[in-house]
Design an enzyme around this catalytic site. Structure first.
Site, PDB file in Angstrom:
ATOM      1  N   ASP A   1       0.851  -1.185   0.000  1.00  0.00           N
ATOM      2  CA  ASP A   1       0.000   0.000   0.000  1.00  0.00           C
ATOM      3  C   ASP A   1       0.889   1.237   0.000  1.00  0.00           C
ATOM      4  OD1 ASP A   1      -2.482  -1.359   0.093  1.00  0.00           O
ATOM      5  OD2 ASP A   1      -2.291  -1.615   2.258  1.00  0.00           O
TER       6      ASP A   1
ATOM      7  N   ASP B   1      -6.965  -1.255  -4.853  1.00  0.00           N
ATOM      8  CA  ASP B   1      -8.082  -0.911  -3.973  1.00  0.00           C
ATOM      9  C   ASP B   1      -8.974   0.155  -4.613  1.00  0.00           C
ATOM     10  OD1 ASP B   1      -7.046  -2.664  -2.029  1.00  0.00           O
ATOM     11  OD2 ASP B   1      -5.813  -1.076  -1.171  1.00  0.00           O
TER      12      ASP B   1
END
Length: 162
Positions: A120, A138
């Site tokens: 991330d 995402d």
């Protein structure tokens, strides 16, 4: 649109998301975040480097740390289910939305199986409150989910032609 075309559209959308996600993560990890640091982009957005070993928002990270393959396997089944759903979908928008979700899930699966964690790098915040870090996959999952809701809703409210 034929079911084969819908599956092809969903598969291509997913493949584009998967490829883009993996290239962006490679660039961020290997070039942008060398050395790892916080890079302010906007007054509400930073680039950071984080590795999520849990499920959404890092939940259950301790319980899943030693078994990333199981979570990856479950997600592979979910991606296959999404592609079957795309094959059976009634509209191209629904098929594309399912492809976006499947491609995003596949991007995170690749990370989990390769690294044991999802990479991330997007940090959104307001003041001292930070949303959990996330990535391009995402974003694709979120956009696919919104498109799915909108396409399902619009197909139910459309009046049949006579």
């Amino acid at each position: 649109m034929t079911r084969f075309k819908q599956l092809t559209v969903a598969f291509l959308a997913g493949l584009c998301v998967l490829a883009t996600d993996q290239v962006v993560k490679l660039v961020v990890v290997e070039f942008v975040m060398q050395p790892p640091r916080e890079i302010p982009v906007l007054p509400f957005l930073n680039l950071i480097l984080a590795f999520n070993r849990g499920v959404s928002f890092g939940m259950f990270a301790d319980q899943l740390a030693d078994i990333p393959g199981i979570l990856g396997g479950v997600k592979i089944l979910i991606v296959l289910g999404l592609l079957i759903w795309a094959f059976l979908s009634k509209t191209a928008a629904e098929a594309v939305s399912l492809g976006l979700i499947a491609g995003g899930a596949a991007g995170n699966i690749v990370d989990r199986l390769r690294d044991g964690a999802v990479t991330d790098f997007i940090d959104m915040y307001a003041g001292s409150w930070h949303w959990p870090a996330f990535n391009f996959a995402d974003v694709a999952i979120f956009c696919g989910a919104v498109l799915l809701v909108l396409s399902t809703r619009s197909s139910k409210t459309a009046t049949p032609s006579r």
